[in-house]
Design a protein around this motif. Structure first.
Motif, PDB file in Angstrom:
ATOM      1  N   GLY A 143      25.828  -1.511   0.059  1.00 50.13           N
ATOM      2  CA  GLY A 143      25.968  -0.274  -0.994  1.00 50.13           C
ATOM      3  C   GLY A 143      25.347  -0.726  -2.320  1.00 50.13           C
ATOM      4  N   ALA A 144      24.870  -1.777  -2.586  1.00 50.31           N
ATOM      5  CA  ALA A 144      23.944  -2.195  -3.721  1.00 50.31           C
ATOM      6  C   ALA A 144      22.477  -1.906  -3.572  1.00 50.31           C
ATOM      7  CB  ALA A 144      24.241  -3.523  -4.036  1.00 50.31           C
ATOM      8  N   THR A 145      22.241  -0.523  -3.250  1.00 48.14           N
ATOM      9  CA  THR A 145      20.824  -0.205  -2.864  1.00 48.14           C
ATOM     10  C   THR A 145      20.703   0.989  -3.465  1.00 48.14           C
ATOM     11  OG1 THR A 145      21.409   0.670  -0.795  1.00 48.14           O
ATOM     12  CG2 THR A 145      20.750  -1.843  -0.912  1.00 48.14           C
ATOM     13  N   LEU A 146      19.426   1.367  -3.564  1.00 47.30           N
ATOM     14  CA  LEU A 146      18.801   2.884  -4.062  1.00 47.30           C
ATOM     15  C   LEU A 146      18.202   3.344  -2.818  1.00 47.30           C
ATOM     16  CD1 LEU A 146      17.633   1.929  -7.660  1.00 47.30           C
ATOM     17  CD2 LEU A 146      19.510   3.329  -7.067  1.00 47.30           C
ATOM     18  N   ASN A 147      18.420   4.486  -2.462  1.00 47.57           N
ATOM     19  CA  ASN A 147      17.812   5.461  -1.380  1.00 47.57           C
ATOM     20  C   ASN A 147      16.394   6.119  -1.694  1.00 47.57           C
ATOM     21  OD1 ASN A 147      17.496   6.453   1.059  1.00 47.57           O
ATOM     22  ND2 ASN A 147      18.461   8.432   0.428  1.00 47.57           N
ATOM     23  N   ASN A 148      15.539   5.142  -1.509  1.00 46.80           N
ATOM     24  CA  ASN A 148      14.156   5.693  -1.928  1.00 46.80           C
ATOM     25  C   ASN A 148      13.685   6.248  -3.024  1.00 46.80           C
ATOM     26  OD1 ASN A 148      11.339   6.146  -1.079  1.00 46.80           O
ATOM     27  ND2 ASN A 148      11.746   8.158  -0.041  1.00 46.80           N
ATOM     28  N   PRO A 149      13.838   5.060  -4.031  1.00 48.11           N
ATOM     29  CA  PRO A 149      13.371   5.776  -5.511  1.00 48.11           C
ATOM     30  C   PRO A 149      11.952   6.172  -5.616  1.00 48.11           C
ATOM     31  CG  PRO A 149      14.022   3.525  -5.516  1.00 48.11           C
ATOM     32  CD  PRO A 149      14.294   3.898  -4.024  1.00 48.11           C
ATOM     33  N   HIS A 150      11.496   7.045  -6.129  1.00 50.56           N
ATOM     34  CA  HIS A 150      10.125   7.279  -6.407  1.00 50.56           C
ATOM     35  C   HIS A 150       9.574   6.651  -7.569  1.00 50.56           C
ATOM     36  CE1 HIS A 150      10.679  10.086  -2.887  1.00 50.56           C
ATOM     37  NE2 HIS A 150       9.612  10.603  -3.263  1.00 50.56           N
ATOM     38  N   ILE A 151       8.429   6.127  -7.483  1.00 51.61           N
ATOM     39  CA  ILE A 151       7.775   5.736  -8.677  1.00 51.61           C
ATOM     40  C   ILE A 151       6.952   6.902  -9.354  1.00 51.61           C
ATOM     41  CG2 ILE A 151       5.917   4.217  -9.457  1.00 51.61           C
ATOM     42  CD1 ILE A 151       6.350   2.272  -7.066  1.00 51.61           C
ATOM     43  N   PRO A 152       7.277   7.297 -10.259  1.00 50.74           N
ATOM     44  CA  PRO A 152       6.635   8.718 -10.912  1.00 50.74           C
ATOM     45  C   PRO A 152       4.853   8.497 -11.181  1.00 50.74           C
ATOM     46  CG  PRO A 152       7.740   7.566 -12.865  1.00 50.74           C
ATOM     47  CD  PRO A 152       8.068   6.812 -11.680  1.00 50.74           C
ATOM     48  N   LEU A 153       4.274   9.673 -11.062  1.00 49.25           N
ATOM     49  CA  LEU A 153       2.917   9.521 -11.084  1.00 49.25           C
ATOM     50  C   LEU A 153       2.557   9.332 -12.668  1.00 49.25           C
ATOM     51  CD1 LEU A 153       1.893  12.730  -9.286  1.00 49.25           C
ATOM     52  CD2 LEU A 153       1.241  10.321  -8.768  1.00 49.25           C
ATOM     53  N   LEU A 197       0.855  -1.125   0.011  1.00 48.25           N
ATOM     54  CA  LEU A 197      -0.099  -0.024   0.009  1.00 48.25           C
ATOM     55  C   LEU A 197       0.892   1.278   0.101  1.00 48.25           C
ATOM     56  CD1 LEU A 197      -2.512  -1.258   2.738  1.00 48.25           C
ATOM     57  CD2 LEU A 197      -2.774  -1.467   0.114  1.00 48.25           C
ATOM     58  N   LYS A 198       0.716   2.216  -1.031  1.00 46.60           N
ATOM     59  CA  LYS A 198       1.550   3.392  -0.937  1.00 46.60           C
ATOM     60  C   LYS A 198       0.658   4.643  -1.352  1.00 46.60           C
ATOM     61  CE  LYS A 198       5.490   1.355  -0.795  1.00 46.60           C
ATOM     62  NZ  LYS A 198       6.367   1.871   0.284  1.00 46.60           N
ATOM     63  N   SER A 199       0.887   5.540  -0.659  1.00 44.11           N
ATOM     64  CA  SER A 199       0.076   6.945  -1.214  1.00 44.11           C
ATOM     65  C   SER A 199       1.053   7.746  -1.905  1.00 44.11           C
ATOM     66  CB  SER A 199      -0.144   7.661   0.499  1.00 44.11           C
ATOM     67  OG  SER A 199       1.005   7.827   1.100  1.00 44.11           O
ATOM     68  N   ALA A 200       0.320   8.640  -2.772  1.00 44.11           N
ATOM     69  CA  ALA A 200       0.955   9.176  -3.615  1.00 44.11           C
ATOM     70  C   ALA A 200       0.983  10.882  -3.490  1.00 44.11           C
ATOM     71  CB  ALA A 200       0.380   9.196  -5.188  1.00 44.11           C
ATOM     72  N   THR A 201       1.915  11.177  -3.967  1.00 51.16           N
ATOM     73  CA  THR A 201       2.211  12.844  -3.745  1.00 51.16           C
ATOM     74  C   THR A 201       2.498  13.418  -5.028  1.00 51.16           C
ATOM     75  OG1 THR A 201       4.492  12.908  -3.299  1.00 51.16           O
ATOM     76  CG2 THR A 201       2.924  12.663  -1.574  1.00 51.16           C
ATOM     77  N   SER A 202       2.633  14.638  -5.248  1.00 53.61           N
ATOM     78  CA  SER A 202       2.999  15.366  -6.443  1.00 53.61           C
ATOM     79  C   SER A 202       4.132  14.841  -7.186  1.00 53.61           C
ATOM     80  CB  SER A 202       2.938  17.018  -6.455  1.00 53.61           C
ATOM     81  OG  SER A 202       3.904  17.407  -5.345  1.00 53.61           O
ATOM     82  N   ARG A 203       5.163  14.468  -6.189  1.00 53.96           N
ATOM     83  CA  ARG A 203       6.513  13.892  -6.602  1.00 53.96           C
ATOM     84  C   ARG A 203       6.483  12.404  -7.085  1.00 53.96           C
ATOM     85  NH1 ARG A 203      10.657  13.951  -1.990  1.00 53.96           N
ATOM     86  NH2 ARG A 203      11.973  13.197  -3.850  1.00 53.96           N
ATOM     87  N   GLY A 204       5.387  11.984  -6.829  1.00 51.20           N
ATOM     88  CA  GLY A 204       5.116  10.427  -6.997  1.00 51.20           C
ATOM     89  C   GLY A 204       4.889   9.576  -5.957  1.00 51.20           C
ATOM     90  N   VAL A 205       5.400   8.417  -5.976  1.00 49.12           N
ATOM     91  CA  VAL A 205       5.248   7.661  -4.629  1.00 49.12           C
ATOM     92  C   VAL A 205       6.538   7.095  -4.227  1.00 49.12           C
ATOM     93  CG1 VAL A 205       4.418   5.052  -4.002  1.00 49.12           C
ATOM     94  CG2 VAL A 205       2.968   6.586  -5.398  1.00 49.12           C
ATOM     95  N   SER A 206       7.017   7.490  -2.732  1.00 47.65           N
ATOM     96  CA  SER A 206       8.202   7.048  -2.173  1.00 47.65           C
ATOM     97  C   SER A 206       8.083   5.479  -1.965  1.00 47.65           C
ATOM     98  CB  SER A 206       8.347   7.816  -1.066  1.00 47.65           C
ATOM     99  OG  SER A 206       7.294   7.536  -0.088  1.00 47.65           O
TER     100      SER A 206
END
Length: 232
Positions: free
Chosen positions: A186-196, A44-53
């Motif tokens: 180190g082989a990770t991404l820091n909170n990539p957003h799913i774009p709107l 479950l994710k909530s969306a903002t104007s930046r997309g979804v964290s």
């Protein structure tokens, strides 16, 4: 998870008539939907104007967890308190975004695996000295709090004077696992957003959310069942 995110998640659980185990922990699956004799896991994710964290330190464990996950994206008003509408994503709908992130970090994951395979008996003895019996304290010095007490006990393969311990071969395995863990952080991404723009292409739910979600999930499960039968 912030208080507001927690409130939004609970709102979506109620709106779509999902259920959550009483003993759920933070890292567990967000919610489940029961459809006939099948139980479907949801993110479950909530969306903002930046997309979804998404999550901090997005890496291989998340990709494995999300492989068969269904998703609900809730779009809220400007105050972030009122749910306007939602989008449903099946596992197939999320393949493009997830596989793109997985491919991005793949070189780093491969590097971590190569480093892990380089750990040998010499690696253990150079740090701990040679022994035919290593203690839990020595294993814990390597693994730290990465393992639970039960996991330390499960990994033991020797007993001496009533004390459970570890052989040199087992210590090599332990050090290899720790090496992979350290390197893969180190082989990770820091909170990539799913774009709107990605989310807005999904199935939109505005009315009768619980019923429409079950219809969409049912259609997906039926289509995958037909595909499985055709390829069997």
């Amino acid at each position: 998870m912030s208080v507001q995110d927690d409130q939004r998640e609970n709102q979506m659980i109620d709106r779509f008539n999902l259920h959550v185990p009483e003993d759920r922990k933070r890292a567990d699956i967000d919610a489940y939907l029961t459809l006939g004799d099948q139980t479907v896991a949801f993110e479950l994710k909530s969306a903002t104007s930046r997309g979804v964290s998404t999550v901090r330190d997005l890496g291989p464990n998340h990709f494995a967890k999300w492989k068969n996950m269904h998703w609900i994206f809730g779009v809220y008003d400007r105050t972030g308190t009122r749910l306007l509408h939602s989008f449903y994503a099946s596992p197939d709908d999320m393949v493009e975004w997830i596989s793109g992130k997985e491919e991005y970090i793949r070189p780093d994951v491969e590097l971590a695996e190569h480093a892990m395979r380089g750990v040998s008996a010499e690696s253990v003895t150079s740090l701990l000295g040679y022994s035919d019996f290593y203690t839990r304290a020595e294993a814990r010095w390597i693994m730290k709090n990465q393992w639970s007490v039960a996991r330390y006990m499960e990994a033991t393969d020797l007993t001496r004077d009533g004390e459970a311990g570890y052989s040199l071969d087992r210590m090599v395995e332990i050090m290899q696992e720790r090496c992979y863990y350290v390197m893969s952080r180190g082989a990770t991404l820091n909170n990539p957003h799913i774009p709107l723009s990605y989310i807005e292409k999904l199935a939109k739910i505005t009315v009768e959310p619980a019923a429409n979600l079950r219809r969409l999930v049912g259609n997906y499960l039926q289509s995958t069942s037909i595909t499985d039968e055709a390829t069997a």
